[in-house]
Design an enzyme around this catalytic site. Sequence first.
Site, PDB file in Angstrom:
ATOM      1  N   ASP A 161       1.027  -0.978  -0.271  1.00 53.49           N
ATOM      2  CA  ASP A 161       0.397  -0.262  -0.329  1.00 53.49           C
ATOM      3  C   ASP A 161       0.751   1.256   0.354  1.00 53.49           C
ATOM      4  OD1 ASP A 161      -2.158   1.263   0.352  1.00 53.49           O
ATOM      5  OD2 ASP A 161      -2.307   1.114   2.304  1.00 53.49           O
ATOM      6  N   ASP A 188      -0.408   5.129   1.891  1.00 53.75           N
ATOM      7  CA  ASP A 188      -0.313   5.833   2.876  1.00 53.75           C
ATOM      8  C   ASP A 188      -0.263   4.541   4.236  1.00 53.75           C
ATOM      9  OD1 ASP A 188      -1.168   8.035   1.886  1.00 53.75           O
ATOM     10  OD2 ASP A 188      -2.914   6.730   0.669  1.00 53.75           O
ATOM     11  N   ASP A 231      -1.650  -0.493   6.109  1.00 53.26           N
ATOM     12  CA  ASP A 231      -1.858  -0.652   7.446  1.00 53.26           C
ATOM     13  C   ASP A 231      -2.850  -1.054   7.701  1.00 53.26           C
ATOM     14  OD1 ASP A 231      -2.265   1.729   5.268  1.00 53.26           O
ATOM     15  OD2 ASP A 231      -2.980   2.191   7.776  1.00 53.26           O
TER      16      ASP A 231
END
Length: 577
Positions: free
Chosen positions: A144, A146, A431
């Site tokens: 990912d 972010d 996350d």
Amino acid sequence: KRKRRDQLAVECSKGIVAEVPQHLCQRYKMHSRACYKRLGQKLHRLAAVFRAKSSSRPLRTAHAAARGVHSSPPWPNTRPVTSVVEDGPLNRAGPVTSPGELMQLLARKKESIQDDYAGRKVNEHAVFTNSEISLKHVNVYGFDFDYTLIHYTQELHRLIYEVARDRLVGMLNYPTAIKGISYNPNFAIRGLHCDITKGFLMKIDAYNQIQLSSVYRGHAPVSPDEVAEHYGGTHVPMHVTDNLPTGSEWKLTQFLDLFSMPEATLLADIVEYLLGHGIPFDPEYLYEDVQTTVQEVHNLGDIHTAIASDLERYVERTPRIPVYLNRLKGAKKKLFMITNSPYWFVNKGMTHAMQSPDWRDLFDVVIVGARKPSFYSEANRPFRLLNSDAMTASWSRVTELVPGKVYQQGNVNDFIGMTGWKGSQVLYFGDHVFSDLADPSIQHSWKTGAIIPELEVEIRRATSPEFQEHLAKMLALEKLLQEHQGYGYTNPELVVVLDHWRQERKNAKRFLKETHNKRFGSVFRTEKNPTYFTRRLATFANLYMSSLDSLMNYSLDYTFIPRRGSLPHEPDLNFDL
């Protein structure tokens, strides 16, 4: 020489010797008093086995007695051994006669626990594993964007909070005074549940039990009696926490990523303001307004524009992540990125993080605007090739994913079909435990890694001397209270001591909780159990760490093996030696 050493060890384990001179430690090749104490305990166990053999007692029962396990006797009217320590006022398992004996027991129990854990530390930059995984079999690494490839500062959370707060006032006519409320970064923690219909924020453990000391309406705690009245107890039905469509009156949502912390805090702040000013409101409408407004802040691009205009303020420096990516590339691993963020923002952030505009050369596939978790569940959303210069999507059908190109939208089935990357050869990092990791791990058998930045701070707090001292005290108090609760003490002085212990236990529990967060405690555990967040983390993530660069400490063929723990019905053995 060995006899003298063993004698000293036995005396040490009984508390007869409080300190061991340094010259004796060197002479007998022992490192500390704790070493003597462990040796003394081992000698006690061996003595118990020897005594059992001498009395024709079955060896199995003797070993159990040496471990302190109260096994059933093999024949009637045979008393099992309850203590392997010689009888004495401080060692026997029976009742005591004076407050002084109780206090000495407490001191020795606390010291014993502290000795057992003396010097043990947890590396806050380590990688932790929920299930065995060998990197030797991983050929494809996915990421990912972010909070995975780049990390943000607390200033970003403050910005999200303030922009959403001002939109509530300007667009939805919330009281103007709300604009004077400031963001408190220490209010909420990741993993909290929100009861949408009641306006409660609460912490739930892995067994769906509401934590009574961590239920808040606004900034005020909700009393245990009120919680029981609302919910008929403390248990939340599994279909509620798992969001299964059953027509239930329960409406719970969980704040699972760091981007949701400003939302949870803003919700609680507005509830507190409205209650404090006697303004009637429906909690469900309030939640919908806050949730929709925060989502608009992200979707309209205002946050992305603000970050891109001041990267030094909002983006943390993580210089080892580019090194790790180059290490993977140098080892001929395949790399891909799947993110919901728009390309122009990803390009700005990656150029800043990698210190190079050529960051795309590291990746075999780059997918932006993926709309996770729909990317994993909607099979009819095709990929579109993005012109990275004009920021326009091609109308031609995408039949292959080419290195150096940028794609948007798409779905995981086409991704697997075009690349051939599937199953346990893929390790994907993100996350968000649910949106990033749930479907890849459950539906597609990818290996997954969770990036949890709060982990580093939690480990640092939990290994501090103050925390460990209070933890040892609480465990010692619990052990002794459990042992002595059945003796029916009538001596008022003994009763006073036990009551004092119960209060000290409460104080220690409060200290341990508030060390992490004053209202909600640790992200990962309640007093005795994992949190519901940790349960999801264990279900959907094979590995977890505070930052991607933690993997720099491990070789590319390293095998992560989970720690073996004790179940409640098993002997309480410590395998972390």
